[in-house]
Design an enzyme around this catalytic site. Sequence first.
Site, PDB file in Angstrom:
ATOM      1  N   ALA A   1       0.800  -1.097   0.003  1.00  0.00           N
ATOM      2  CA  ALA A   1      -0.131   0.022  -0.036  1.00  0.00           C
ATOM      3  C   ALA A   1       0.846   1.202   0.059  1.00  0.00           C
ATOM      4  O   ALA A   1       2.255   1.160   0.195  1.00  0.00           O
ATOM      5  CB  ALA A   1      -0.889  -0.102   1.078  1.00  0.00           C
ATOM      6  N   MET A   2       0.222   2.417  -0.427  1.00  0.00           N
ATOM      7  CA  MET A   2       0.918   3.420  -0.671  1.00  0.00           C
ATOM      8  C   MET A   2       1.399   4.231   0.605  1.00  0.00           C
ATOM      9  O   MET A   2       2.594   4.863   0.664  1.00  0.00           O
ATOM     10  CB  MET A   2       0.270   4.563  -1.257  1.00  0.00           C
ATOM     11  N   ARG A   3       0.788   3.765   1.837  1.00  0.00           N
ATOM     12  CA  ARG A   3       1.365   4.093   2.988  1.00  0.00           C
ATOM     13  C   ARG A   3       2.644   3.595   3.392  1.00  0.00           C
ATOM     14  O   ARG A   3       3.310   4.018   4.341  1.00  0.00           O
ATOM     15  CB  ARG A   3       0.434   4.162   4.229  1.00  0.00           C
ATOM     16  N   TYR A   4       3.009   2.591   2.759  1.00  0.00           N
ATOM     17  CA  TYR A   4       4.168   1.857   3.304  1.00  0.00           C
ATOM     18  C   TYR A   4       5.579   2.012   2.345  1.00  0.00           C
ATOM     19  O   TYR A   4       6.603   1.931   2.777  1.00  0.00           O
ATOM     20  CB  TYR A   4       4.323   0.158   3.008  1.00  0.00           C
ATOM     21  N   THR A   5       5.139   2.437   1.286  1.00  0.00           N
ATOM     22  CA  THR A   5       6.194   2.620   0.135  1.00  0.00           C
ATOM     23  C   THR A   5       6.488   4.289   0.144  1.00  0.00           C
ATOM     24  O   THR A   5       6.109   4.975   0.457  1.00  0.00           O
ATOM     25  CB  THR A   5       5.868   2.072  -1.425  1.00  0.00           C
TER      26      THR A   5
END
Length: 752
Positions: free
Chosen positions: A124-128
């Site tokens: 998910a974009m919150r991790y990358t």
Amino acid sequence: MSDSIVIGADGVEQMPLKAYTEKAYLDYSMYVILDRALPNIADGLKPVQRRIVYAMSELGLKANAKYKKSARTVGDVIGKFHPHGDSAVYEAMVLMSQDFSYRYPLIDGQGNWGSPDDPKSFAAMRYTESKLTPYAEVLLSELGQGTVDWTPNFDGALDEPAMLPARVPNILLNGTTGIAVGMATDIPPHNLREVVSAAVRLLDEPKATVAELCEHIQGPDFPTDAELITAPEDIRKIYETGRGSLRMRALWQMEHDDIVITALPHQTSGSRVLEQIAQQMQAKKLPMVVDLRDESDHENPTRLVVVPRSNRVDCKALMKHLFATTDLERSYRVNMNMIGIDGRPQVKSLDKILGEWLEFRTTTTRRRLEYRLDKVLKRLHVLDALLIAFLNIDEVIAIIREEDKPKPVLMARFGITDVQAEAILELKLRHLAKLEEMKIRGEQEELAAERDSLEQTLGSTRRMKTLVRKELLAAAEEFGDDRRSPLVQREEAKAFAEEDILSADPVTVVLSEMGWIRSAKGHDIDPAALSYKSGDRFKMAAKGRSNQPLVLLDSTGRSYSVATHSLPSARGQGEPLTGRINPPSGVSFEGMLLGRDDQYFLLASDAGYGFITRLADLHSKNKAGKAALTLPKGAKVMAPVPVAAIEEHFVVVVTTEGRMLVFPAADLPIMPRGKGNKLVGIPSARVQSREEYMVAMVVMGQNDSIKVYSGKRHLGLKLSELEHYIGERGRRGHKLPRGFQKVDGIELVSAS
């Protein structure tokens, strides 16, 4: 449309539903085509990609910056420029970061951005985290230099670039896919060095043909080491028309008798390939494969191991089968549809793509130079004023101190413009230092030289071309790399036929009088000694291989095919043959053949007519069989006789009258079906009344001999002893010696 709008009695605008829906659909179609699905020839990007790259540059996420959370970028993109779902924006970001999807990635990602095996497995974009790659600079480096037009964003609060000033033909380098309304696009990626080389050629030779440009661009260059096996002439045709298809094939090599696949076609999943092979193994369609392993890791992103059963397996043939039946070989559609510099979507040929892009690049370069020239002229204008002020500093200071409105006084006193007077008034005290005059004059000289150079370039088409060429070659030098997808000519992949897959074990097929059939392993079987049902007994047998189809000939002259490997074992009593084929009722089987497709057999009726045929011509896919031997009236089918060779072989036939005729086998025609030619002369009336007919036949070679059986006696004869019986085909023949005129059969004794 406006003509169809009417004002109702209540003052509300009204229009026919047909007109409204037609306009709404057309508006939506144009939006999808121009502002969503198709790339622009200028920068090769769709709007969402362009907005992502621009937003990241505005966030300061250049290649030398620190990574930032991808959610920050996505938030900026949808908040400022792209009012759509965050997942759509993030997926577009992911695609631009995957080096197995993009030939030249625009985004440098940190974290889980998917894998070649499963591109959708990204976090998910919150991790990358992400930032732009150095290559993205070829799209952004000239952005703030007056090179492109700017348009208001969706709410009019900000401006965004209508396109990015690409320094290379990115439309071809990274390619793209998209589905619009009524049209689609599939542009394959290419190699930067090859594309730049072709662009330079077209710049120097504007009338260069597609064939000449193909001297530089060998073909598409995918982000994989797999082979591109499309023929060069087919690739050239794609570039000429803008449409076609390409084929890619996996790379493989042998390691210790194992097949190791080291590169897969573009966007092919290794786990999917293993699944396809495993399915064939479970269906017993790959008996020559005993194991599969996925040994892929960080050092070897693709390493699939196929273990053959033994070192006798033909691995080349096995791989041809896998290429034909799995994703180890794939085809890719090419449809070079894009929005041209005229703003219209069109499928373009290679020369048009590069020609239009060079036109855009030349315009961009001209705008950049004009923008810079304007800046230089403005600065020179200001420097002239600063030099006047410096040389008359006491007078300038006096005017500023004494006058209420010093600007018009300065303009009148020194003959300067409003801009120059403003520059003098904003002059800082530190710039009144003694060395400042030298700095001003030095800057004037530099800018004057730059002005002259810019004016010369802008005024000369040749200089402009030289500049564009130089910048193209510099970009190729900085970001170019070697081709990844080798172009190789390969044979067409071919799947195994059923008989190729089956093991070729020796078998003996046995048929009983009552039509029960079975298959025994080996050739040393005594069929008569097998157990049979009560009242049943052995009728005939055929020896061959389990991967050869069995051919049966019935009493009407029809032939049938049965899969030998599927017959029941001879350990039991078999099964009825009528369960596998549908012969006419009341027929019996007179012949059973097993052998190679190119093997010859003599087919004949006892009326004395026959021909030679290939076994392959007797095969039938129909359960009801097919007509093979046409029977004259009153005649019966004789058991087919194998023909080892036609040249220097002889046909020996005997009738019930004890007449024998020997003639060359070459005198008989080779036919797929029919009545055949006359073997021995028997009057048809005698055949119909069954007074005389052919009772035995055999085909013998020069060194073979025959045994003629009559009751309990037999007579052995060599070919040299048959001279008395040799004659032309169709003759009556000569009578055998007394005691052998009632022949029961002839047996061939082979010299080998």
